[in-house]
Design an enzyme around this catalytic site. Structure first.
Site, short mmCIF file in Angstrom:
data_model
loop_
_atom_site.label_atom_id
_atom_site.label_comp_id
_atom_site.label_asym_id
_atom_site.label_seq_id
_atom_site.Cartn_x
_atom_site.Cartn_y
_atom_site.Cartn_z
N SER A 38 0.80 -1.08 0.28
CA SER A 38 -0.09 0.12 0.40
C SER A 38 1.16 1.20 -0.25
CB SER A 38 -0.73 0.10 1.15
OG SER A 38 -2.27 0.82 1.28
N ASP A 154 -6.08 -4.10 -2.06
CA ASP A 154 -5.67 -3.63 -1.27
C ASP A 154 -4.09 -4.60 -0.29
OD1 ASP A 154 -3.67 -2.08 1.17
OD2 ASP A 154 -4.52 -0.59 0.28
#
Length: 270
Positions: A38, A154
């Site tokens: 991320s 993610d």
């Protein structure tokens, strides 16, 4: 013996990674390979490209909310997320460059999650921007990305602190940076905890907090496998506090400076 740097996810908190890299550069600690998830993937990719901490800092300080909002493409009719990723891709390309993994200055890996199977997906080849975009695609916020035959979100859902992927690309010793401790959803007085928030959390806060609380617990497993663990004190900085970039960077610097003796011990053993 190769030294690797693992950078956790953590949205705005992840800007502390810039401060850590700054101290490593100042102390002449050579990092041979990098992995991130991320926000850690964004900063890790920029570092693997060859940008200095100072250059990455300039990009970080440019992440004001008015500019961030302009990157969103809100469309309530989307079935998997509230915003598309075209403008975000353009911004990532500006920071990272339109590069293949093989063109980076040092080996790099980043992590996404297959939303269908739940599998961790590790990127080490192909388009760097595609990989980083998948790694940071927060569920419900960004539309689910299709890469090859997978639908990805993610990487914090499956591996928020990618130590094992870092070892897989050659790291023999690992410095891991985790910014997911002491998550707080309400900051009425910046740094002081409140017994009860004035208002209940909204839909996005609940969704994001659930993901990041789970990620914080998963990150502990990665941290346990590192040779040196750096955990900046991020209390009072929320996941969406991009306006506190300078403060986040300073806290990363402080944590890295405190870890220098441990890093020196590790280097002497190598």
């Amino acid at each position: 013996m190769k030294l690797g740097l693992a950078l956790s996810g953590g949205a705005a908190r992840g800007l502390a990674h810039v401060g850590v890299i700054d101290v490593l550069e100042r102390e002449n600690v050579r990092i041979d390979c990098v992995a991130g998830t991320s926000m850690g993937a964004i900063i890790g990719a920029a570092y693997a490209r060859g940008l200095t901490a100072s250059q990455i800092r300039d990009h970080a300080l440019d992440l004001s909310w008015p500019k961030l909002v302009r990157l969103f493409e809100f469309n309530p009719l989307r079935t998997s997320g509230f915003t598309g990723t075209r403008r975000v891709r353009e911004k990532l390309t500006e920071i990272i460059g339109d590069l293949d993994f093989s063109e980076l200055s040092r080996p790099f890996a980043c992590v996404a999650t297959d939303i269908i199977s739940g599998d961790e997906v590790v990127f080490t080849k192909g388009s760097v921007v595609d990989a980083v975009l998948a790694s940071m695609a927060l569920p419900l916020v960004f539309k689910v990305l299709r890469v090859g035959r997978r639908y990805l979100v993610d990487g914090g859902v499956s591996d928020p602190l990618p130590v094992n992927p870092l070892k897989a690309i050659g790291a023999d010793r690992v410095i891991a940076v985790n910014v997911l401790k002491n998550l707080g959803i309400s900051l009425p007085d910046r740094g002081r905890r409140s017994a009860l928030p004035k208002h209940p959390p909204n839909f996005f806060q609940v969704a994001n907090q659930v993901i990041y609380i789970a990620s914080a617990h998963l990150a502990e497993a990665g941290l346990a496998q590192a040779d040196v663990a750096i955990e900046p004190d991020m209390a009072g900085i929320h996941l969406a506090d991009f306006g506190m970039a300078s403060e986040a960077i300073q806290r990363g610097q402080a944590a890295a400076e405190a870890a220098v003796p441990s890093i020196r011990t590790l280097l002497s053993s190598i």
